[in-house]
Design a protein around this motif. Sequence first.
Motif, mmCIF file in Angstrom:
data_model
loop_
_atom_site.group_PDB
_atom_site.id
_atom_site.type_symbol
_atom_site.label_atom_id
_atom_site.label_comp_id
_atom_site.label_asym_id
_atom_site.label_seq_id
_atom_site.Cartn_x
_atom_site.Cartn_y
_atom_site.Cartn_z
ATOM 1 N N UNK A 139 -20.780 -20.223 -10.930
ATOM 2 C CA UNK A 139 -19.566 -19.948 -10.159
ATOM 3 C C UNK A 139 -19.705 -18.640 -9.382
ATOM 4 N N UNK A 140 -19.148 -18.619 -8.185
ATOM 5 C CA UNK A 140 -19.117 -17.407 -7.370
ATOM 6 C C UNK A 140 -17.672 -16.964 -7.188
ATOM 7 N N UNK A 141 -17.471 -15.661 -7.054
ATOM 8 C CA UNK A 141 -16.109 -15.131 -6.997
ATOM 9 C C UNK A 141 -16.021 -13.979 -6.008
ATOM 10 N N UNK A 142 -14.779 -13.631 -5.699
ATOM 11 C CA UNK A 142 -14.481 -12.438 -4.919
ATOM 12 C C UNK A 142 -13.332 -11.696 -5.592
ATOM 13 N N UNK A 143 -13.475 -10.374 -5.690
ATOM 14 C CA UNK A 143 -12.404 -9.514 -6.182
ATOM 15 C C UNK A 143 -12.064 -8.498 -5.091
ATOM 16 N N UNK A 144 -10.804 -8.066 -5.059
ATOM 17 C CA UNK A 144 -10.379 -7.027 -4.121
ATOM 18 C C UNK A 144 -9.595 -5.940 -4.855
ATOM 19 N N UNK A 145 -9.775 -4.719 -4.371
ATOM 20 C CA UNK A 145 -9.070 -3.550 -4.903
ATOM 21 C C UNK A 145 -7.771 -3.331 -4.140
ATOM 22 N N UNK A 146 -6.745 -2.869 -4.864
ATOM 23 C CA UNK A 146 -5.489 -2.498 -4.222
ATOM 24 C C UNK A 146 -4.866 -1.325 -4.967
ATOM 25 N N UNK A 147 -4.406 -0.346 -4.207
ATOM 26 C CA UNK A 147 -3.619 0.757 -4.762
ATOM 27 C C UNK A 147 -2.164 0.489 -4.436
ATOM 28 N N UNK A 148 -1.344 0.294 -5.455
ATOM 29 C CA UNK A 148 0.072 -0.024 -5.251
ATOM 30 C C UNK A 148 0.934 1.224 -5.122
ATOM 31 N N UNK A 149 0.352 2.395 -5.348
ATOM 32 C CA UNK A 149 1.092 3.639 -5.227
ATOM 33 C C UNK A 149 1.069 4.096 -3.770
ATOM 34 N N UNK A 150 2.226 4.278 -3.181
ATOM 35 C CA UNK A 150 2.316 4.636 -1.762
ATOM 36 C C UNK A 150 1.832 6.064 -1.525
ATOM 37 N N UNK A 151 1.251 6.269 -0.339
ATOM 38 C CA UNK A 151 0.896 7.611 0.110
ATOM 39 C C UNK A 151 -0.314 8.228 -0.555
ATOM 40 N N UNK A 152 -1.188 7.420 -1.136
ATOM 41 C CA UNK A 152 -2.374 7.932 -1.829
ATOM 42 C C UNK A 152 -3.595 7.790 -0.924
ATOM 43 N N UNK A 153 -4.219 8.905 -0.594
ATOM 44 C CA UNK A 153 -5.403 8.914 0.275
ATOM 45 C C UNK A 153 -6.664 8.953 -0.588
ATOM 46 N N UNK A 154 -7.115 7.787 -0.987
ATOM 47 C CA UNK A 154 -8.340 7.692 -1.776
ATOM 48 C C UNK A 154 -9.585 7.737 -0.907
ATOM 49 N N UNK A 155 -9.439 7.437 0.380
ATOM 50 C CA UNK A 155 -10.607 7.329 1.253
ATOM 51 C C UNK A 155 -11.374 8.644 1.357
ATOM 52 N N UNK A 156 -10.698 9.757 1.219
ATOM 53 C CA UNK A 156 -11.393 11.051 1.366
ATOM 54 C C UNK A 156 -12.376 11.308 0.231
ATOM 55 N N UNK A 157 -12.276 10.522 -0.837
ATOM 56 C CA UNK A 157 -13.186 10.693 -1.971
ATOM 57 C C UNK A 157 -14.213 9.563 -2.049
ATOM 58 N N UNK A 158 -14.397 8.845 -0.953
ATOM 59 C CA UNK A 158 -15.256 7.665 -0.994
ATOM 60 C C UNK A 158 -16.695 8.021 -1.359
ATOM 61 N N UNK A 159 -17.201 9.167 -0.899
ATOM 62 C CA UNK A 159 -18.585 9.539 -1.203
ATOM 63 C C UNK A 159 -18.764 9.826 -2.692
#
Length: 393
Positions: A27-47
């Motif tokens: 079987x093959x699958x796909x998962x996706x991430x979601x942050x349900x908390x508004x106003x959270x900038x996680x992208x700046x910590x991507x590295x």
Amino acid sequence: MIISSLLDTDLYKFTMMQAVLHQYPAATVQYRFKCRTAGIDLARFVDEISEQIDGLCRLRFTPQELDYLRGLRFIRADFVDFLGLFHLDRKYLRLQPAASGELELVIEGPWLHTILFEVPLLAIINEVWFRNTSQPDWEEGERRLQHKIQRLRALPDAEACAIADYGTRRRYSADWHARLLPQLRDRLGAQFVGTSNVLWAMRYGLTPMGTMAHEWLQAFQALGPRLRDSQAAAFEGWAREYRGDLGIALSDVVGLDAFLRDFDMYFCKLFDGMRQDSGDPVGWGERVIAHLAANRTDPRSKTLVFSDGLDVDKVEQLYRHFRGRCRLAFGIGTHLTNDLGPTPLQIVIKMTRCNGQPVAKLSDSPGKSMCDDPGYVRYLRQVFELPPEPADS
């Protein structure tokens, strides 16, 4: 590194993974991430997150860890042999910042080789966020923890109120998680029945807790049976794998109404209990108890597990309400492992596709459903005779 062992995850990842190996290895699958908390900038910590993921993908199971897994009564030798060859492969993961400040994180590949990504990835994202945006108040965390322990110990016939730690994925840090578990073990005694985290169970002599997660039932929406039969097929597949062991059924993948229609007398008698993870817990418990009784099953012989955003107030309310009418267990997550002052994040990774087809969880709580195909959600609701809900997404 934040994650130092592949055992630093929830038990139900291994129990599901073993069933996938034996029943659906292609079987093959796909998962996706979601942050349900508004106003959270996680992208700046991507590295920083990406560096931690690289470290996660270098990990292998140690001989000691494999021996521990081999000693669990429900883990089979061939699965442990497979884990001896296993590692998480970065090629199945896509991570990049989105313009909104969110993280675009997608996991896609063989179910057998991607199922262990979810929990450590959430723990990594959570800990990276908090180490960069807050200073922990350890004294306040200890004070709050001791107050919770005192309240739980003070409950009447406290050992009947079974408490388990379910807090790996949204913990403040691995160090804090490791610090609080021995205290729960030592101060709650028999009332503390274990932890979902396999690493800490091994290190601290605790019982690892868990059976199935939503993804097990979601995947069956695309694994071959008629969609209307997918939930019953998932329970049958579980029973085929574990032959009566690990018998707590998850009740909210397509809502409680659909669950009760599918969970007939056979399943009522076969499974040890049910787990509540969305919706009104009191209403859920009342309906489940009535359903068991209507199916000639004594509710007092079954365990109702509550695990939806619990705090001590909710545990006490539910325990006093249902005490003596059934067996009770409470899986407490963030309220134990991330209560030091800063506001916890609401982050999830959910299966969105299996074998190229959309799958979905239709939660009993608004906002907890997750699917990338609104048309499929409408169809799923129609098949399971559920009313439309505009909030589904």
